[in-house]
Write a protein that holds these residues in place. Structure first.
Motif, short mmCIF file in Angstrom:
data_model
loop_
_atom_site.label_atom_id
_atom_site.label_comp_id
_atom_site.label_asym_id
_atom_site.label_seq_id
_atom_site.Cartn_x
_atom_site.Cartn_y
_atom_site.Cartn_z
N ILE A 108 15.68 8.16 -0.70
CA ILE A 108 15.26 7.43 -1.95
C ILE A 108 13.95 6.36 -1.65
CG2 ILE A 108 16.99 5.83 -1.90
CD1 ILE A 108 17.03 6.41 -4.98
N ALA A 109 14.17 5.59 -0.46
CA ALA A 109 13.17 4.59 -0.49
C ALA A 109 11.59 5.50 0.11
CB ALA A 109 13.47 4.01 1.05
N GLU A 110 11.94 6.37 1.01
CA GLU A 110 10.36 7.26 1.26
C GLU A 110 9.69 7.45 -0.32
OE1 GLU A 110 9.00 9.57 4.95
OE2 GLU A 110 10.20 10.56 3.64
N SER A 111 10.66 8.16 -0.95
CA SER A 111 10.19 9.04 -2.21
C SER A 111 9.46 7.84 -3.29
CB SER A 111 11.44 9.50 -2.92
OG SER A 111 11.12 9.93 -4.21
N ILE A 112 9.93 6.69 -3.26
CA ILE A 112 9.61 5.44 -4.08
C ILE A 112 8.18 5.25 -3.53
CG2 ILE A 112 9.64 3.08 -4.38
CD1 ILE A 112 12.77 3.46 -4.53
N PHE A 113 8.05 5.13 -2.47
CA PHE A 113 6.88 4.75 -1.78
C PHE A 113 5.68 5.93 -1.90
CE2 PHE A 113 8.89 0.94 -0.22
CZ PHE A 113 8.18 0.01 -0.05
N GLN A 114 6.06 6.96 -1.75
CA GLN A 114 5.16 8.29 -1.88
C GLN A 114 4.69 8.12 -3.48
OE1 GLN A 114 7.28 11.75 -0.80
NE2 GLN A 114 6.59 11.39 1.52
N GLN A 115 5.65 7.94 -4.25
CA GLN A 115 5.35 7.81 -5.96
C GLN A 115 4.59 6.77 -6.16
OE1 GLN A 115 9.48 8.66 -7.36
NE2 GLN A 115 8.90 10.71 -7.87
N MET A 116 4.69 5.71 -5.48
CA MET A 116 3.59 4.20 -5.87
C MET A 116 2.61 4.16 -5.53
SD MET A 116 5.56 2.08 -7.64
CE MET A 116 4.78 0.60 -7.42
N ARG A 117 2.00 5.41 -4.54
CA ARG A 117 0.65 5.21 -3.78
C ARG A 117 -0.50 4.90 -4.81
NH1 ARG A 117 0.74 10.32 -0.03
NH2 ARG A 117 1.63 11.11 -1.77
N ALA A 118 -0.48 5.63 -6.00
CA ALA A 118 -1.68 5.45 -6.80
C ALA A 118 -1.50 4.42 -7.65
CB ALA A 118 -1.88 6.63 -7.50
N GLU A 119 -0.65 3.55 -7.78
CA GLU A 119 -0.25 2.29 -8.78
C GLU A 119 -1.08 1.12 -8.57
OE1 GLU A 119 1.47 2.98 -11.42
OE2 GLU A 119 1.44 4.96 -10.70
N PRO A 120 -1.24 0.19 -9.24
CA PRO A 120 -1.93 -1.07 -9.03
C PRO A 120 -1.25 -1.89 -7.91
CG PRO A 120 -1.63 -0.62 -11.40
CD PRO A 120 -0.90 0.54 -10.92
N HIS A 121 0.03 -1.87 -7.90
CA HIS A 121 0.47 -2.69 -6.83
C HIS A 121 1.57 -1.54 -6.06
CE1 HIS A 121 -0.94 -6.28 -8.60
NE2 HIS A 121 -0.45 -5.61 -9.81
#
Length: 355
Positions: free
Chosen positions: A163-176
């Motif tokens: 779940i942690a890796e999934s979060i960071f992959q999905q956050m890659r294009a976000e402002p933060h």
């Protein structure tokens, strides 16, 4: 025997490949300029909750360690989402599954487990739950899968689409893209252990905050680690998180902060989220949201920017007769109106109101 194990692992992996990742969506909170709050919606798993990830990991761990073999029954001490998810995977590989639970368990929970092919084994004394599960496994010549012991070791915390890796992959294009905070509750402690270890392994600056409901001892132990035997006579009233004892899978050393959230606040948060998101979630999501909102207010007051990610652990359809029932809340002594007002004020102003 090895062929059967190989086939069982392949079935579980094939099911994983057929399942899309869970959604991560940003809450519309315009008052928090420069601060973004995200919910990772775990209710979209095939069995409807975050526990689907845990159950898959527990079965793969047991299969690959030679603990589940052809014809072996699987036993768990659970009457909730974990048992539902484990029954799903047991049926997938053709293993009989038994959920040991208090006799007072609601008919809805029993039906959900049986719908997935599980069998329910009842105990009159809830204090005997774990012992009875181990004894039943012994009588059956089966395997006690024991989520509370194996949760922290069954998941690969270094990656492998946890779940942690999934979060960071999905956050890659976000402002933060690197969250300032990740906020979760603890039931077994497996999710917090996985995320906390992953943050350190990857060298991320994100901090992990674990929220704890009333009557749970996790925060007590976090604050005073010299007392691992601390217990509570009253169980948590927020399903899925909080425990009356310190579970073996709870790892306090990977947690940066813990917050105690009143149960009434958790229940009120569900109504606030329903209005603002248009979705109903379970009680632990309310606890998570309260923690995330408090941290966002602290960041706002300090003039900080960044992102906060928390979890929507399951859907609200399982709780229509409890958390979403005014009659149930009144019977339990919960007046959620003041907390709804406080949480709405926090959302609309960016300031966490005083008690």
């Amino acid at each position: 025997m090895r062929d059967w194990v190989h086939q069982a692992v392949r079935r579980i992996e094939a099911d994983f490949q057929r399942s899309a990742d869970t959604h991560l969506f940003r809450l519309d909170m315009p008052e928090f300029d420069g601060i973004d709050i995200y919910l990772k919606d775990e209710s979209t798993h095939p069995t409807g909750s975050l526990k689907h990830r845990l159950a898959r990991s527990l079965f793969l761990y047991a299969l690959c360690n030679g603990l589940i073999r052809e014809g072996v029954s699987v036993v768990e001490a659970s009457s909730g989402s974990t048992a539902v998810s484990e029954a799903y995977f047991a049926r997938m590989i053709g293993a009989p599954f038994y959920a040991v639970m208090p006799r007072s368990t609601s008919p809805e929970k029993i039906a959900a487990i049986e719908h997935q092919g599980g069998q329910c084994h009842f105990v009159d004394d809830g204090r005997r739950l774990y012992a009875e599960a181990a004894e039943l496994a012994g009588r059956l010549g089966g395997y006690y899968i024991d989520q509370f012991t194996y949760a922290e070791r069954a998941t690969d915390w270094r990656g492998n689409n946890n779940i942690a890796e999934s979060i960071f992959q999905q956050m890659r294009a976000e402002p933060h893209p690197v969250p300032r905070w990740i906020v979760v509750g603890a039931g077994t402690g497996g999710t917090s252990a996985t995320i906390g270890r992953y943050l350190r392994y990857q060298g991320h600056a994100s901090q992990l905050c674990v929220v704890d409901p009333e009557h749970s001892v996790f925060k007590d132990y976090y604050d005073n680690r010299a007392n691992p035997g601390v217990t509570s006579e009253v169980p948590s009233r927020v399903e899925g998180i909080g425990r009356p004892r310190v579970e073996p899978s709870f790892v306090p050393g990977v947690i940066d902060r813990m917050l105690r959230v009143p149960d009434t606040a958790s229940y009120a948060a569900l109504r606030v989220l329903e209005r603002r998101v248009g979705r109903r979630f379970g009680g632990s999501t309310g606890t998570d949201f309260c923690g995330a909102l408090q941290l966002a207010c602290e960041m706002h007051a300090a003039g900080q920017a960044g992102s906060i990610v928390t979890l929507a652990c399951d859907g609200g359809e399982r709780y229509l007769d409890t958390y979403y029932s005014d009659a149930w809340l009144n019977a339990q002594g919960h007046d959620i109106a003041p907390w709804i007002e406080r949480l709405d004020a926090a959302c609309d102003s960016g300031h966490w109101p005083a008690a």
